[in-house]
Motif scaffolding. Structure first.
Motif, PDB file in Angstrom:
ATOM      1  N   ALA A  74      12.308 -22.058 -33.394  1.00 38.28           N
ATOM      2  CA  ALA A  74      13.735 -22.061 -33.876  1.00 38.28           C
ATOM      3  C   ALA A  74      14.013 -23.190 -34.479  1.00 38.28           C
ATOM      4  O   ALA A  74      14.874 -23.173 -35.792  1.00 38.28           O
ATOM      5  N   ASP A  75      13.526 -24.605 -34.154  1.00 40.87           N
ATOM      6  CA  ASP A  75      13.971 -25.590 -34.839  1.00 40.87           C
ATOM      7  C   ASP A  75      13.398 -25.737 -36.273  1.00 40.87           C
ATOM      8  O   ASP A  75      13.971 -26.041 -37.078  1.00 40.87           O
ATOM      9  N   ARG A  81      15.762 -23.192 -43.318  1.00 42.86           N
ATOM     10  CA  ARG A  81      16.711 -22.714 -43.886  1.00 42.86           C
ATOM     11  C   ARG A  81      17.578 -23.898 -44.503  1.00 42.86           C
ATOM     12  O   ARG A  81      17.956 -23.732 -45.820  1.00 42.86           O
ATOM     13  N   ARG A  82      17.630 -25.053 -44.129  1.00 43.09           N
ATOM     14  CA  ARG A  82      18.353 -26.318 -44.689  1.00 43.09           C
ATOM     15  C   ARG A  82      17.597 -26.399 -46.054  1.00 43.09           C
ATOM     16  O   ARG A  82      18.237 -26.612 -46.702  1.00 43.09           O
ATOM     17  N   TRP A  83      16.365 -26.557 -45.990  1.00 45.59           N
ATOM     18  CA  TRP A  83      15.646 -26.923 -47.129  1.00 45.59           C
ATOM     19  C   TRP A  83      15.891 -26.012 -48.133  1.00 45.59           C
ATOM     20  O   TRP A  83      16.260 -26.424 -49.341  1.00 45.59           O
ATOM     21  N   VAL A  84      16.148 -24.401 -48.034  1.00 45.66           N
ATOM     22  CA  VAL A  84      16.092 -23.603 -48.937  1.00 45.66           C
ATOM     23  C   VAL A  84      17.618 -23.708 -49.445  1.00 45.66           C
ATOM     24  O   VAL A  84      17.747 -23.445 -50.733  1.00 45.66           O
ATOM     25  N   ILE A  85      18.588 -23.930 -48.622  1.00 45.55           N
ATOM     26  CA  ILE A  85      19.930 -24.035 -48.897  1.00 45.55           C
ATOM     27  C   ILE A  85      20.206 -25.073 -49.967  1.00 45.55           C
ATOM     28  O   ILE A  85      20.720 -25.228 -50.828  1.00 45.55           O
ATOM     29  N   GLY A  86      19.423 -26.411 -49.527  1.00 45.05           N
ATOM     30  CA  GLY A  86      19.469 -27.567 -50.243  1.00 45.05           C
ATOM     31  C   GLY A  86      19.071 -27.196 -51.793  1.00 45.05           C
ATOM     32  O   GLY A  86      19.485 -27.888 -52.669  1.00 45.05           O
ATOM     33  N   ILE A  87      17.802 -26.755 -51.708  1.00 51.65           N
ATOM     34  CA  ILE A  87      17.346 -26.587 -52.936  1.00 51.65           C
ATOM     35  C   ILE A  87      17.941 -25.571 -53.873  1.00 51.65           C
ATOM     36  O   ILE A  87      18.221 -25.730 -55.154  1.00 51.65           O
ATOM     37  N   ALA A  88      18.707 -24.632 -53.213  1.00 51.46           N
ATOM     38  CA  ALA A  88      19.433 -23.634 -54.118  1.00 51.46           C
ATOM     39  C   ALA A  88      20.707 -24.320 -54.712  1.00 51.46           C
ATOM     40  O   ALA A  88      21.057 -24.029 -55.611  1.00 51.46           O
TER      41      ALA A  88
END
Length: 108
Positions: A74-75, A81-88
């Motif tokens: 889960a971590d 998810r944070r990396w994907v949002i940051g890249i977007a």
């Protein structure tokens, strides 16, 4: 004296009682044997307490390990998810000047 049984009648009654007792005891013995066979069959399926406690401990350890692994997974999902949002967001920020130049150039 007419109501009293004779010695022969008493002997026959005693013999009849003995025969009944032998027959009843035979039935009781066979029922007890059947019950013991049934009980032994059930006891063969019973797990000894030490084996049960060992299996329970092993199962508890496995569940604890799986819960720990699930928390780690889960971590990792949150980090991904944070990396994907940051890249977007970075791509959007990087393309914002280019897009605004295109909109200004198209309107001129």
């Amino acid at each position: 004296m007419a109501d009293e049984p004779t010695n022969g009648e008493l002997g026959r009654l005693i013999q009849s009682l003995r025969d009944d007792m032998r027959e009843d005891m035979g039935h009781l013995r066979s029922e007890m044997r059947e019950d013991l066979v049934s009980l032994n069959g059930r006891l063969d399926r019973v797990v000894p307490m030490d084996v049960y406690s060992i299996e329970k401990t092993a199962l508890t350890d496995r569940v604890t390990a799986l819960e720990t692994q699930r928390e780690k997974d889960a971590d990792k999902m949150v980090a991904t998810r944070r990396w994907v949002i940051g890249i977007a967001v970075m791509v959007a920020v990087a393309l914002l000047p280019y897009l605004s130049a295109l909109v200004k150039g198209a309107s001129a």
